[in-house]
Design a protein around this motif. Structure first.
Motif, short mmCIF file in Angstrom:
data_model
loop_
_atom_site.label_atom_id
_atom_site.label_comp_id
_atom_site.label_asym_id
_atom_site.label_seq_id
_atom_site.Cartn_x
_atom_site.Cartn_y
_atom_site.Cartn_z
N SER A 21 0.84 -1.19 0.00
CA SER A 21 0.00 0.00 0.00
C SER A 21 0.88 1.24 0.00
O SER A 21 2.00 1.23 0.52
N CYS A 39 -7.11 2.27 10.71
CA CYS A 39 -8.07 1.17 10.51
C CYS A 39 -7.64 0.24 9.38
O CYS A 39 -7.97 -0.93 9.37
N GLU A 41 -8.80 0.18 6.52
CA GLU A 41 -9.99 -0.23 5.75
C GLU A 41 -10.66 0.90 5.00
O GLU A 41 -11.72 0.70 4.41
N GLY A 42 -10.10 2.10 5.06
CA GLY A 42 -10.75 3.20 4.35
C GLY A 42 -11.90 3.82 5.10
O GLY A 42 -12.63 4.65 4.56
N PHE A 43 -12.09 3.45 6.37
CA PHE A 43 -13.18 4.02 7.16
C PHE A 43 -12.77 5.31 7.85
O PHE A 43 -13.56 6.23 8.01
N MET A 48 -5.19 9.73 4.93
CA MET A 48 -5.57 10.45 3.71
C MET A 48 -4.38 11.22 3.13
O MET A 48 -3.70 11.96 3.84
N PRO A 55 -8.19 13.64 -2.61
CA PRO A 55 -7.98 12.94 -1.34
C PRO A 55 -8.25 11.44 -1.47
O PRO A 55 -9.28 11.04 -2.03
N THR A 56 -7.31 10.65 -0.99
CA THR A 56 -7.35 9.20 -1.18
C THR A 56 -6.81 8.52 0.08
O THR A 56 -5.82 8.98 0.64
N THR A 57 -7.46 7.44 0.49
CA THR A 57 -6.94 6.70 1.64
C THR A 57 -5.75 5.87 1.17
O THR A 57 -5.90 4.91 0.41
N CYS A 59 -4.01 3.67 2.52
CA CYS A 59 -3.95 2.25 2.91
C CYS A 59 -4.51 1.33 1.84
O CYS A 59 -4.22 0.14 1.85
N LEU A 60 -5.33 1.86 0.93
CA LEU A 60 -6.02 1.00 -0.04
C LEU A 60 -5.46 1.11 -1.45
O LEU A 60 -6.03 0.54 -2.39
N VAL A 61 -4.36 1.83 -1.62
CA VAL A 61 -3.82 2.04 -2.96
C VAL A 61 -2.54 1.22 -3.15
O VAL A 61 -1.54 1.48 -2.47
N THR A 129 -17.24 12.86 6.12
CA THR A 129 -17.81 11.54 6.40
C THR A 129 -16.73 10.48 6.59
O THR A 129 -16.87 9.59 7.41
N GLY A 130 -15.68 10.57 5.82
CA GLY A 130 -14.63 9.54 5.89
C GLY A 130 -13.43 9.91 6.74
O GLY A 130 -12.37 9.31 6.60
#
Lengths: 160, 292
Positions: A21, A39, A41-43, A48, A55-57, A59-61, A129-130
């Motif tokens: 990641s 997390c 998990e993108g939650f 970010m 804006p991108t999490t 951890c998920l890329v 929200t995120g």
């Protein structure tokens, strides 16, 4: 395989596992620890960053997808002399508590204000929200964002 | 690195991706769309040592095309892209809602429609029931050729799909009727819904329902049509309270799942209210819809 991308304005070539990641690579390879590993998990939004301005999490890329990308982390949005406006407003409004969520909040809100220079408080809440703050400092965060709004400020006293 | 050690591919055509996916190799290959599900495999205790075949550079998978026979949505279209493409089209109100409010803004910019369909262990998708309500089909491309199946059939065979097959696009027939999407969350902030109801209803001029599709998500292990409720309401007028009561009467036939976020009985208990809310949305103008 290597992956070449720009990180906070500097050209980088990464030669490790391209499935890793971006978060892992930022923290372990480049020692940029502003993006937090929370997390996974993108939650929560604590990791970010901005990829090509969005804006991108992190951890998920998978870093292998970033050939040619422009990556900006919290370390690249301002300097100690010249903070980014969201960072400065956060100091002015005494927003930061534990600091875990904060780098991610700045990355999200900096982009949000570019697209929404005159947001309502509801707009700011939707945008966040995120990004989870477990110190529950949301209201002051929103106060700080609203102070940056380009909307005309309401008059607080009668003009002569 | 020797060819057999390549763990990451980023082909530019569907054919090239199929060729990597179907080649025999030391480790299994997996197609990677937005990555928001695959990158969490380790947290789920799954094998993470797979060869990634990223679909991100295949331009053909990113388009949204409108034609006389409906809408064709590329598998790599993100939730956010689809939400903006459908923005002012009342015919797709349910699907628009599903992709515009699912998860959180950063995830919506990455998570794709194809990934949402292909993640067979993900039990709470918003897009999948909205697509089922619209009567969507999916196009599957394998080295041996292409096939088109309904979303329901795709879900049935999803766990045993060949590795060398790519979901390339989703086809939506021209919408006839109104659609609505209702979901319940324990908290507002970007969590998975604990129950989802997505509906398409097409009524005759006398107000009675001629076509009705009701799809559930998050309640059972996979999304599905609630055909018992559809049959009970077909031919009747759209009435939110009657729909709620009919849903209540048909709960027993469901097999709701327990999860850490909510028990099965609770998911089922939410359904009558969600059905009522969806039917209420079907009968009012788009602009006045419940923002929840």
């Amino acid at each position: 395989m290597t992956v070449s991308f720009t990180l906070n304005g500097r050209a980088r070539t990464y030669a490790g596992d391209p499935r890793s990641s971006l978060l892992e690579v930022l923290r372990e390879t480049y020692r940029l620890t502003g993006a937090k590993d929370v997390c996974g998990e993108g939650f929560c939004g604590a990791c970010m960053v901005q990829i090509d301005g969005m804006p991108t999490t992190a951890c998920l890329v998978p870093v292998g997808t970033l050939e040619g990308a422009d990556v900006r982390s919290i370390e690249g949005v301002g300097t100690e002399e010249q903070l980014n406006p969201v960072q400065q407003a956060s100091i002015d409004f005494d927003v930061v508590q534990c600091g875990m969520c904060f780098p991610g909040m700045v990355m999200t809100l900096t982009h949000f204000l570019q697209d929404n220079p005159q947001p309502t408080r509801e707009d700011v809440k939707s945008a966040l929200t995120g990004n989870i703050c477990r110190c529950t400092g949301y209201e002051r965060i929103i106060d700080a964002v609203m102070s940056l709004s380009l909307a005309p400020k309401p008059l607080t006293e009668a003009q002569p | 690195m020797a060819q057999t050690d390549v763990v990451f591919h980023q082909p530019e055509t569907i054919e090239a991706a199929l060729s990597v996916l179907s080649a025999s190799a030391a480790r299994p290959a997996i197609a990677v769309a937005g990555g928001t599900w695959v990158m969490r495999a380790g947290l789920r205790g799954e094998d993470t040592d797979k060869t990634f075949v990223s679909l991100a550079k295949i331009a053909a998978l990113r388009s949204i095309e409108r034609a006389d026979d409906g809408l064709r949505i590329g598998a790599m279209v993100t939730h956010a892209d689809l939400a903006s493409a459908l923005d002012d089209d009342p015919a797709y109100a349910g699907l628009h809602r599903a992709c515009a409010i699912s998860a959180n803004p950063a995830i919506r910019r990455r998570a794709t429609i194809g990934g949402n369909l292909c993640s067979d262990a993900f039990m709470a998708p918003d897009l999948v029931p909205a697509l089922m309500a619209l009567g969507a089909t999916v196009n599957l491309h394998a080295p041996t050729g292409e096939r088109r199946v309904s979303v329901a059939d795709f879900l049935d065979g999803r766990a045993t799909r060949p590795a060398s097959e790519i979901l390339t696009h989703i086809h939506l027939p021209p919408p006839r009727g109104a659609t609505a999407h209702a979901r319940a969350l324990l908290r507002q902030a970007g969590e998975y819904p604990v129950a989802v109801v997505s509906v398409l209803a097409h009524c005759r001029t006398d107000g009675t329902c001629q076509t009705l599709r009701i799809a559930l998500s998050a309640v059972e292990p996979a999304p599905r049509r609630w055909d018992a409720l559809e049959n009970a309401l077909l031919g009747r007028r759209l009435d939110p309270v009657a729909a709620r009561d009919a849903a209540q009467a048909h709960l027993k036939a469901l097999h709701p799942r327990d999860g850490v976020d909510a028990a099965g009985w609770y998911r089922a208990r939410l359904l009558p209210q969600l059905v009522e809310r969806a039917f209420a949305d079907l009968t009012r103008p788009t602009a006045q819809r419940d923002p929840q």
